[in-house]
Design a protein around this motif. Structure first.
Motif, PDB file in Angstrom:
ATOM      1  N   UNK A 101       0.799  -1.218   0.000  1.00 14.90           N
ATOM      2  CA  UNK A 101       0.000   0.000   0.000  1.00 14.90           C
ATOM      3  C   UNK A 101       0.832   1.268   0.000  1.00 14.90           C
ATOM      4  N   UNK A 102       2.105   1.124   0.360  1.00 12.03           N
ATOM      5  CA  UNK A 102       3.030   2.260   0.358  1.00 12.03           C
ATOM      6  C   UNK A 102       3.963   2.203  -0.854  1.00 12.03           C
ATOM      7  N   UNK A 103       3.570   1.406  -1.849  1.00 13.73           N
ATOM      8  CA  UNK A 103       4.368   1.212  -3.070  1.00 13.73           C
ATOM      9  C   UNK A 103       5.714   0.569  -2.782  1.00 13.73           C
ATOM     10  N   UNK A 104       5.785  -0.203  -1.708  1.00 17.64           N
ATOM     11  CA  UNK A 104       7.022  -0.883  -1.342  1.00 17.64           C
ATOM     12  C   UNK A 104       7.094  -2.281  -1.921  1.00 17.64           C
ATOM     13  N   UNK A 105       8.115  -2.990  -1.500  1.00 20.00           N
ATOM     14  CA  UNK A 105       8.330  -4.365  -1.966  1.00 20.00           C
ATOM     15  C   UNK A 105       8.510  -5.263  -0.752  1.00 20.00           C
ATOM     16  N   UNK A 106       7.829  -6.403  -0.763  1.00 14.59           N
ATOM     17  CA  UNK A 106       7.777  -7.345   0.354  1.00 14.59           C
ATOM     18  C   UNK A 106       8.209  -8.716  -0.161  1.00 14.59           C
ATOM     19  N   UNK A 107       9.260  -9.284   0.430  1.00 17.78           N
ATOM     20  CA  UNK A 107       9.838 -10.534  -0.046  1.00 17.78           C
ATOM     21  C   UNK A 107       9.953 -11.512   1.120  1.00 17.78           C
ATOM     22  N   UNK A 108       9.625 -12.778   0.864  1.00 16.47           N
ATOM     23  CA  UNK A 108       9.830 -13.846   1.841  1.00 16.47           C
ATOM     24  C   UNK A 108      11.001 -14.703   1.380  1.00 16.47           C
ATOM     25  N   UNK A 109      11.852 -15.097   2.324  1.00 16.23           N
ATOM     26  CA  UNK A 109      12.960 -15.998   2.006  1.00 16.23           C
ATOM     27  C   UNK A 109      13.033 -17.104   3.056  1.00 16.23           C
ATOM     28  N   UNK A 110      13.596 -18.248   2.635  1.00 16.06           N
ATOM     29  CA  UNK A 110      13.914 -19.319   3.573  1.00 16.06           C
ATOM     30  C   UNK A 110      12.730 -20.071   4.145  1.00 16.06           C
ATOM     31  N   UNK A 111      11.686 -20.289   3.357  1.00 22.52           N
ATOM     32  CA  UNK A 111      10.524 -21.009   3.878  1.00 22.52           C
ATOM     33  C   UNK A 111      10.863 -22.465   4.170  1.00 22.52           C
ATOM     34  N   UNK A 112      10.578 -22.893   5.377  1.00 20.78           N
ATOM     35  CA  UNK A 112      10.728 -24.297   5.744  1.00 20.78           C
ATOM     36  C   UNK A 112       9.545 -25.074   5.161  1.00 20.78           C
ATOM     37  N   UNK A 113       9.691 -26.378   4.930  1.00 22.83           N
ATOM     38  CA  UNK A 113       8.625 -27.151   4.282  1.00 22.83           C
ATOM     39  C   UNK A 113       7.249 -27.033   4.943  1.00 22.83           C
ATOM     40  N   UNK A 114       7.198 -27.036   6.272  1.00 20.43           N
ATOM     41  CA  UNK A 114       5.896 -26.935   6.959  1.00 20.43           C
ATOM     42  C   UNK A 114       5.240 -25.585   6.704  1.00 20.43           C
ATOM     43  N   UNK A 115       6.050 -24.536   6.686  1.00 21.04           N
ATOM     44  CA  UNK A 115       5.531 -23.184   6.451  1.00 21.04           C
ATOM     45  C   UNK A 115       5.142 -23.033   4.982  1.00 21.04           C
ATOM     46  N   UNK A 116       5.977 -23.528   4.084  1.00 16.21           N
ATOM     47  CA  UNK A 116       5.668 -23.463   2.651  1.00 16.21           C
ATOM     48  C   UNK A 116       4.365 -24.198   2.356  1.00 16.21           C
ATOM     49  N   UNK A 117       4.126 -25.288   3.054  1.00 17.13           N
ATOM     50  CA  UNK A 117       2.893 -26.068   2.854  1.00 17.13           C
ATOM     51  C   UNK A 117       1.660 -25.247   3.201  1.00 17.13           C
ATOM     52  N   UNK A 118       1.717 -24.466   4.270  1.00 14.29           N
ATOM     53  CA  UNK A 118       0.584 -23.601   4.639  1.00 14.29           C
ATOM     54  C   UNK A 118       0.291 -22.616   3.508  1.00 14.29           C
TER      55      UNK A 118
END
Length: 117
Positions: free
Chosen positions: A78-95
């Protein structure tokens, strides 16, 4: 979830122009305030936020944690920014996969992979 509740720790550092939040523990209703406070602080700085959430040490994420991530992502976007996720563990990636949110986020395997991109 583990046998005993693991409070989410949020450590912050920078990589170039990016704020990096390293999360450790469980991303659930108990840990959300710490994450959301840091995102608000980063969003209050000048210019559009550039935020990386390093989730390589997140051991568990429930629907409350996912909802909190979505709110943080919307705040930054909403502020024209950029949001990145890194390093997802398998259990979290599954969600993220089950809920269809994996396609919504910009995701890299590691902080190193992201910085090389």
């Amino acid at each position: 979830m583990t046998g005993t509740a693991e409070i989410l720790r949020v450590e912050q550092h920078t990589v170039g122009l990016w704020a990096v939040l390293e999360l450790t523990g469980e991303l659930d209703v108990a840990g959300l305030p710490a994450l959301q406070q840091r995102v608000e602080e980063i969003s209050a700085a000048d210019g559009p936020p550039r935020l990386v959430i390093d989730m390589s040490a997140v051991t568990f994420m429930d629907s409350c944690g996912l909802g909190g991530l979505v709110r943080c992502w919307k705040r930054v976007a909403g502020m024209q920014g950029r949001f990145v996720l890194v390093g997802l563990q398998p259990r979290v990636a599954r969600v993220l996969e089950i809920t269809g949110m994996r396609r919504a986020f910009e995701i890299y395997d590691s902080l190193e992979e992201f910085t090389r991109s």
